[in-house]
Each structure stands twice: as C-alpha cells, then as structure tokens.
Design a protein around this motif. Structure first.
Motif, PDB file in Angstrom:
ATOM      1  N   THR A   1       0.829  -1.207   0.000  1.00  0.00           N
ATOM      2  CA  THR A   1       0.000   0.000   0.000  1.00  0.00           C
ATOM      3  C   THR A   1       0.862   1.255   0.000  1.00  0.00           C
ATOM      4  O   THR A   1       0.605   2.210  -0.739  1.00  0.00           O
ATOM      5  CB  THR A   1      -0.939   0.007   1.220  1.00  0.00           C
ATOM      6  OG1 THR A   1      -1.746  -1.172   1.201  1.00  0.00           O
ATOM      7  CG2 THR A   1      -1.857   1.227   1.196  1.00  0.00           C
ATOM      8  N   ALA A   2       1.898   1.257   0.830  1.00  0.00           N
ATOM      9  CA  ALA A   2       2.810   2.402   0.880  1.00  0.00           C
ATOM     10  C   ALA A   2       3.601   2.536  -0.420  1.00  0.00           C
ATOM     11  O   ALA A   2       3.870   3.647  -0.887  1.00  0.00           O
ATOM     12  CB  ALA A   2       3.760   2.257   2.063  1.00  0.00           C
ATOM     13  N   LYS A   3       3.947   1.400  -1.015  1.00  0.00           N
ATOM     14  CA  LYS A   3       4.738   1.415  -2.247  1.00  0.00           C
ATOM     15  C   LYS A   3       3.933   1.987  -3.421  1.00  0.00           C
ATOM     16  O   LYS A   3       4.474   2.686  -4.278  1.00  0.00           O
ATOM     17  CB  LYS A   3       5.187  -0.016  -2.570  1.00  0.00           C
ATOM     18  CG  LYS A   3       6.275  -0.121  -3.628  1.00  0.00           C
ATOM     19  CD  LYS A   3       6.596  -1.583  -3.926  1.00  0.00           C
ATOM     20  CE  LYS A   3       7.074  -2.306  -2.671  1.00  0.00           C
ATOM     21  NZ  LYS A   3       7.389  -3.724  -2.965  1.00  0.00           N
ATOM     22  N   LYS A   4       2.656   1.674  -3.461  1.00  0.00           N
ATOM     23  CA  LYS A   4       1.815   2.113  -4.584  1.00  0.00           C
ATOM     24  C   LYS A   4       1.828   3.619  -4.784  1.00  0.00           C
ATOM     25  O   LYS A   4       1.861   4.112  -5.909  1.00  0.00           O
ATOM     26  CB  LYS A   4       0.361   1.653  -4.364  1.00  0.00           C
ATOM     27  CG  LYS A   4       0.042   0.250  -4.790  1.00  0.00           C
ATOM     28  CD  LYS A   4      -1.440   0.001  -4.611  1.00  0.00           C
ATOM     29  CE  LYS A   4      -1.806  -1.423  -4.925  1.00  0.00           C
ATOM     30  NZ  LYS A   4      -3.265  -1.665  -4.706  1.00  0.00           N
TER      31      LYS A   4
ATOM     32  N   TYR B   1       4.093   5.751  -7.106  1.00  0.00           N
ATOM     33  CA  TYR B   1       3.942   5.904  -8.555  1.00  0.00           C
ATOM     34  C   TYR B   1       2.498   6.149  -8.997  1.00  0.00           C
ATOM     35  O   TYR B   1       2.237   6.294 -10.188  1.00  0.00           O
ATOM     36  CB  TYR B   1       4.513   4.671  -9.286  1.00  0.00           C
ATOM     37  CG  TYR B   1       3.896   3.352  -8.896  1.00  0.00           C
ATOM     38  CD1 TYR B   1       2.747   2.888  -9.520  1.00  0.00           C
ATOM     39  CD2 TYR B   1       4.479   2.556  -7.909  1.00  0.00           C
ATOM     40  CE1 TYR B   1       2.187   1.673  -9.173  1.00  0.00           C
ATOM     41  CE2 TYR B   1       3.927   1.341  -7.546  1.00  0.00           C
ATOM     42  CZ  TYR B   1       2.784   0.903  -8.192  1.00  0.00           C
ATOM     43  OH  TYR B   1       2.226  -0.297  -7.842  1.00  0.00           O
ATOM     44  N   MET B   2       1.549   6.206  -8.072  1.00  0.00           N
ATOM     45  CA  MET B   2       0.178   6.587  -8.428  1.00  0.00           C
ATOM     46  C   MET B   2      -0.430   7.389  -7.292  1.00  0.00           C
ATOM     47  O   MET B   2       0.043   7.347  -6.154  1.00  0.00           O
ATOM     48  CB  MET B   2      -0.685   5.360  -8.753  1.00  0.00           C
ATOM     49  CG  MET B   2      -0.965   4.436  -7.573  1.00  0.00           C
ATOM     50  SD  MET B   2      -2.204   3.149  -7.961  1.00  0.00           S
ATOM     51  CE  MET B   2      -1.378   2.210  -9.229  1.00  0.00           C
TER      52      MET B   2
ATOM     53  N   ALA C   1      -5.065   4.620  -6.160  1.00  0.00           N
ATOM     54  CA  ALA C   1      -4.616   3.414  -5.451  1.00  0.00           C
ATOM     55  C   ALA C   1      -5.697   2.804  -4.567  1.00  0.00           C
ATOM     56  O   ALA C   1      -5.563   1.676  -4.111  1.00  0.00           O
ATOM     57  CB  ALA C   1      -3.385   3.746  -4.600  1.00  0.00           C
ATOM     58  N   GLN C   2      -6.781   3.540  -4.319  1.00  0.00           N
ATOM     59  CA  GLN C   2      -7.809   3.068  -3.394  1.00  0.00           C
ATOM     60  C   GLN C   2      -8.489   1.794  -3.880  1.00  0.00           C
ATOM     61  O   GLN C   2      -8.849   1.671  -5.060  1.00  0.00           O
ATOM     62  CB  GLN C   2      -8.880   4.150  -3.202  1.00  0.00           C
ATOM     63  CG  GLN C   2      -9.915   3.834  -2.131  1.00  0.00           C
ATOM     64  CD  GLN C   2      -9.301   3.804  -0.749  1.00  0.00           C
ATOM     65  OE1 GLN C   2      -8.762   4.800  -0.286  1.00  0.00           O
ATOM     66  NE2 GLN C   2      -9.372   2.657  -0.100  1.00  0.00           N
TER      67      GLN C   2
END
Length: 263
Positions: free
Chosen positions: A198-201, A204-205, A210-211
């Motif tokens: 979740t933190a990584k997403k 880049y978005m 990302a939700q």
C-alpha cells in the motif's frame, strides 16, 4: 564548518545529534538539556550542559523541545542577535523571541528514539526571517544528506496537518488492525506485505487511484458483514466514518448513515 548547539533531548534532538555527529561539515559545539541525566550518556562525545548561562557561541542554536514550551524557552536564552531555529511542524516561526535571528529547521519525519532514521530520505522544511540566514540552513540540510524545501509557516503547518493524517492516524489504524487480529489469535505480521505494498503504490500513483476495498466498490453486503464482526463500538465508528469518506470521494454519496445489527 557549521557550529551547532542542540537545545533539548527528545526524539528529534537525539536523531539530529546522531546525524550531525556523522556529518563532515558540522561541529556540535554543545548539547543542552534542563535535565543533565537525559544526555549524560553522550558526555564523552560532546560537551553537555544543563545551564543556559553556560551556552557557548555557535553559528546556529536548534530548539528541539515540545511545541508548547518553545516560546517561553526562547525568551530565556541569555543572548541576543544569534541565529535560533526550532524544529516544530506546527509552531509559528515568530513564536521564537525576536531578540535573536529566527528560523525553522523542520525534519518532516516520524522519530522514535529506538528506530534508526536515514536522513538522506528526510525532507527538511526551512524558513527564515532574515534572508541572509537561508543559505546556512540549506548547507546544514545538505551536510546530513537531506533535501531542503523553503516554505512558509502556513505551508509548513499544512504539511504537518497532512502528516498527522498519513502518519499518526494511519499508525492508529495499524493499532486497531492489530487489536482485531488479536481477538482471533491471528499474527499481525501476516498483514505486513499488504502494508508495504500500500505504501509502495503511492510512490507511482495517486492515493485516489490506489484506493481499493468494499467502500470503493460500494459493496454493501461486505460492509455490513464486516461491521458485524467488529467487537468494539469505537472501532465500528471509525469504520463507518472512513467508509463514508471513501464512498463520498469515489462518488457513492449515501444520505443515510450506515447501520448494523449485531448477530
């Protein structure tokens, strides 16, 4: 070489000390704290004091204490026309007593004494009243490998507010997730890969893109089922509030509050 006096011994002060100690272009002239015992373990590495009258001259004095004490403490400093900054995200620069040159050196990061911090990944928000002092704070940030961001008090306070949401509130949600796992003897670390992904997403978005989850999908059945699983009313209230917020963000405004009947 930038000479620095650290004022305070909390989490931020301790991490700044460690970062400055390892920097080639920074000299820690002195470390002050009203309770000498809090910094006594560093006495062999740096000069320490608990007496404001003993403070030595330096290029910069960094107040790293609790927000509520900054104004009064700065007024107690026994000198004038020296460069004094605080490290708070929420306190106005002008809360520092005007008898000295004033500024802000705010590391935008969560600090815990027992957790190491890579300062090369820490943004430093800087603010000065006298423009001639700006370069010194930029050089200080660069010396510990940080990127400096010149911002206003309003921008800094807004960033701090946003940080409360993405860090403090998020950590509380981790705690709630931990409690929920404990009720069924589930190891919380099973969720670690999900937390990391979740933190990584959002690298880049956007968070909007990302939700995921039942609120984003407007999945009423799953929402009701999960509310029945929640044992604490306080947890249920947070679930309902965040579900309503996500639904509103993604175009599912509901005029009626979410209700649930315990099985």
């Amino acid at each position: 070489m930038i000479s620095v006096v650290i004022l305070g011994a909390g989490n931020v002060a301790t991490h700044l000390y460690k970062a400055f100690r390892n920097a080639e272009n920074i000299e820690i002239t002195q470390w002050y704290n009203r309770s000498r015992s809090a910094i006594s373990s560093y006495a062999n590495a740096v000069e320490i004091t608990d007496n404001l009258e003993d403070l030595k001259e330096a290029d910069l004095y960094i107040i790293a204490i609790s927000d509520d004490c900054i104004a009064e403490f700065s007024s107690e400093l026994p000198f004038k026309d020296r460069f004094v900054v605080h490290t708070s995200g929420s306190v106005a620069m002008h809360d520092i007593d005007k008898k000295n040159q004033i500024g802000v050196f705010y590391p935008l990061q969560s600090f815990s004494k027992n957790a190491e911090v890579d300062f090369s990944e820490v943004p430093i928000c800087i603010e000065v009243y006298e423009k001639d002092n700006l370069q010194l704070l930029k050089d200080l940030a660069q010396a510990v490998g940080c990127k400096a961001h010149k911002i206003t008090t309003e921008q800094r306070q807004t960033l701090h507010l946003a940080a409360v949401f993405v860090n403090n509130f998020t950590n509380q949600l981790y705690r709630i997730g931990h409690e929920i796992c404990e009720t069924k003897n589930i190891e919380f670390n099973i969720l670690h890969p999900l937390i990391e992904e979740t933190a990584k997403k959002i690298q880049y978005m956007s968070p909007f893109m990302a939700q995921t989850g039942p609120a984003k999908r407007h999945d009423k059945k799953t929402i009701k089922r999960q509310l029945k699983l929640i044992e604490k009313d306080s947890h249920a209230s947070i679930y309902k509030l965040l579900t309503a917020s996500i639904k509103s963000t993604h175009g599912f405004n509901s005029p009626k509050p979410i209700k649930t009947t315990k099985a």
